[in-house]
Design an enzyme around this catalytic site. Sequence first.
Site, PDB file in Angstrom:
ATOM      1  N   GLY A   1      58.940 -17.993   8.621  1.00  0.00           N
ATOM      2  CA  GLY A   1      59.865 -19.107   8.433  1.00  0.00           C
ATOM      3  C   GLY A   1      59.761 -19.690   7.023  1.00  0.00           C
ATOM      4  O   GLY A   1      60.749 -20.136   6.443  1.00  0.00           O
ATOM      5  N   GLY A   2      58.558 -19.622   6.475  1.00  0.00           N
ATOM      6  CA  GLY A   2      58.355 -20.110   5.104  1.00  0.00           C
ATOM      7  C   GLY A   2      58.553 -19.017   4.057  1.00  0.00           C
ATOM      8  O   GLY A   2      58.385 -19.260   2.859  1.00  0.00           O
TER       9      GLY A   2
ATOM     10  N   GLY B   1      52.242 -22.640   5.318  1.00  0.00           N
ATOM     11  CA  GLY B   1      53.072 -23.499   6.166  1.00  0.00           C
ATOM     12  C   GLY B   1      52.391 -24.831   6.428  1.00  0.00           C
ATOM     13  O   GLY B   1      51.279 -25.084   5.949  1.00  0.00           O
TER      14      GLY B   1
ATOM     15  N   LYS C   1      56.775 -14.586  12.426  1.00  0.00           N
ATOM     16  CA  LYS C   1      56.319 -15.369  11.291  1.00  0.00           C
ATOM     17  C   LYS C   1      57.309 -15.194  10.136  1.00  0.00           C
ATOM     18  O   LYS C   1      58.173 -14.355  10.183  1.00  0.00           O
ATOM     19  CB  LYS C   1      54.916 -14.914  10.857  1.00  0.00           C
ATOM     20  CG  LYS C   1      53.852 -15.309  11.862  1.00  0.00           C
ATOM     21  CD  LYS C   1      52.448 -14.984  11.408  1.00  0.00           C
ATOM     22  CE  LYS C   1      52.146 -15.418  10.013  1.00  0.00           C
ATOM     23  NZ  LYS C   1      52.415 -16.837   9.735  1.00  0.00           N
TER      24      LYS C   1
ATOM     25  N   GLY D   1      49.586 -20.130  10.818  1.00  0.00           N
ATOM     26  CA  GLY D   1      50.512 -20.610  11.834  1.00  0.00           C
ATOM     27  C   GLY D   1      51.471 -19.518  12.263  1.00  0.00           C
ATOM     28  O   GLY D   1      51.307 -18.343  11.912  1.00  0.00           O
ATOM     29  N   ALA D   2      52.487 -19.921  13.027  1.00  0.00           N
ATOM     30  CA  ALA D   2      53.508 -18.971  13.474  1.00  0.00           C
ATOM     31  C   ALA D   2      54.769 -19.743  13.824  1.00  0.00           C
ATOM     32  O   ALA D   2      54.732 -20.952  14.069  1.00  0.00           O
ATOM     33  CB  ALA D   2      53.023 -18.198  14.698  1.00  0.00           C
ATOM     34  N   ASP D   3      55.867 -19.026  13.848  1.00  0.00           N
ATOM     35  CA  ASP D   3      57.135 -19.630  14.267  1.00  0.00           C
ATOM     36  C   ASP D   3      57.341 -19.467  15.768  1.00  0.00           C
ATOM     37  O   ASP D   3      57.956 -20.321  16.403  1.00  0.00           O
ATOM     38  CB  ASP D   3      58.288 -19.004  13.479  1.00  0.00           C
ATOM     39  CG  ASP D   3      58.125 -19.261  12.003  1.00  0.00           C
ATOM     40  OD1 ASP D   3      58.079 -20.439  11.622  1.00  0.00           O
ATOM     41  OD2 ASP D   3      57.993 -18.288  11.229  1.00  0.00           O
TER      42      ASP D   3
ATOM     43  N   GLU E   1      51.411 -12.464   4.235  1.00  0.00           N
ATOM     44  CA  GLU E   1      50.734 -12.843   5.481  1.00  0.00           C
ATOM     45  C   GLU E   1      50.365 -11.598   6.285  1.00  0.00           C
ATOM     46  O   GLU E   1      49.263 -11.490   6.837  1.00  0.00           O
ATOM     47  CB  GLU E   1      51.647 -13.750   6.312  1.00  0.00           C
ATOM     48  CG  GLU E   1      51.854 -15.116   5.686  1.00  0.00           C
ATOM     49  CD  GLU E   1      52.866 -15.984   6.404  1.00  0.00           C
ATOM     50  OE1 GLU E   1      52.845 -17.200   6.168  1.00  0.00           O
ATOM     51  OE2 GLU E   1      53.684 -15.461   7.170  1.00  0.00           O
TER      52      GLU E   1
ATOM     53  N   THR F   1      51.145 -26.116   9.242  1.00  0.00           N
ATOM     54  CA  THR F   1      49.922 -26.056  10.057  1.00  0.00           C
ATOM     55  C   THR F   1      48.772 -25.517   9.205  1.00  0.00           C
ATOM     56  O   THR F   1      47.652 -26.031   9.260  1.00  0.00           O
ATOM     57  CB  THR F   1      50.146 -25.168  11.294  1.00  0.00           C
ATOM     58  OG1 THR F   1      51.431 -25.443  11.858  1.00  0.00           O
ATOM     59  CG2 THR F   1      49.075 -25.424  12.344  1.00  0.00           C
TER      60      THR F   1
HETATM   61  C1  5RP Z   1      55.297 -18.952   6.801  1.00  0.00           C
HETATM   62  C2  5RP Z   1      54.930 -18.796   8.232  1.00  0.00           C
HETATM   63  C3  5RP Z   1      54.399 -19.989   8.934  1.00  0.00           C
HETATM   64  O1  5RP Z   1      53.189 -19.663   9.529  1.00  0.00           O
HETATM   65  C4  5RP Z   1      55.371 -20.401   9.996  1.00  0.00           C
HETATM   66  O2  5RP Z   1      56.655 -20.598   9.403  1.00  0.00           O
HETATM   67  C5  5RP Z   1      54.932 -21.681  10.700  1.00  0.00           C
HETATM   68  O3  5RP Z   1      55.048 -22.762   9.840  1.00  0.00           O
HETATM   69  P1  5RP Z   1      54.613 -24.223  10.243  1.00  0.00           P
HETATM   70  O4  5RP Z   1      53.128 -24.208  10.419  1.00  0.00           O
HETATM   71  O5  5RP Z   1      55.062 -25.070   9.073  1.00  0.00           O
HETATM   72  O6  5RP Z   1      55.335 -24.595  11.515  1.00  0.00           O
HETATM   73  O7  5RP Z   1      55.016 -17.747   8.821  1.00  0.00           O
HETATM   74  O8  5RP Z   1      55.864 -17.785   6.279  1.00  0.00           O
END
Ligand code: 5RP
Length: 222
Positions: A100-101, A33, A98, A86-88, A107, A35
């Site tokens: 979102g990507g 992601g 988690k 990172g995390a959502d 993960e 972050t």
């Molecule tokens: C990807 C994830 C990411 O950690 C999550 O989507 C956060 O993304 P970003 O750092 O772009 O806000 O779980 O699968």
Amino acid sequence: MNQDELKQAVAKAAVEYIAPRLNRDSIVGVGTGSTANFFIDLLAEHKAEFDGAVASSEATAERLKGHGIPVYDLNSANTLEFYVDGADETNERLELIKGGGGALTREKIVAAVAKTFICIADESKQVGVLGDFPLPVEVIPMARSYVARQIVKLGGDPVYREGFTTDNGNVILDIHNLDITRPIHVEEQLNNIVGVVTNGLFARRPADLLLLGTAEGVKSIP
Ligand code: 5RP
């Protein structure tokens, strides 16, 4: 500070936390992601001080290799001292949403192996109750409709992430409007649906340390 500056600040804090604790044999678990990308770029400045990394996605592996950081298969890594990702969303118990990507399965595997899971997030990710962010679920393609019907029975509204295939060749359902007041229970309920590979709740294995980027600076929780 804008959101990207907060992400950069927590990425820097994570590098400052782990760098003195690494040695020439260390392998670092690295998430996916925007972050995590800031983290990779800063970690690269220390690449001579550790052995290499295990990546939670093909995209992360490419970015690591682009910096000249060796990327190992998880099966050949004996010990992972740290996993940084990172995390959502995060709640106060460091239970996370988690995926979102779409990288949630790898993960979750890397997080399971790592001794210390460090979550890096800007303060927009901190919530009281998880679930405003649609919960991603990775599903074997032939089970998509069946899994969606089971999720409706649990009270959620699954939405097929059209045109997206995970690194593992599967599809994603994003669940809206699910009651996640009991994250561990919901994580287990979803895991029990045949055809589900992984769901994006990280509650049975939450983060150990949250580095949260705020206007007042990076907070370390707990
Ligand atoms: C990807 C994830 C990411 O950690 C999550 O989507 C956060 O993304 P970003 O750092 O772009 O806000 O779980 O699968």
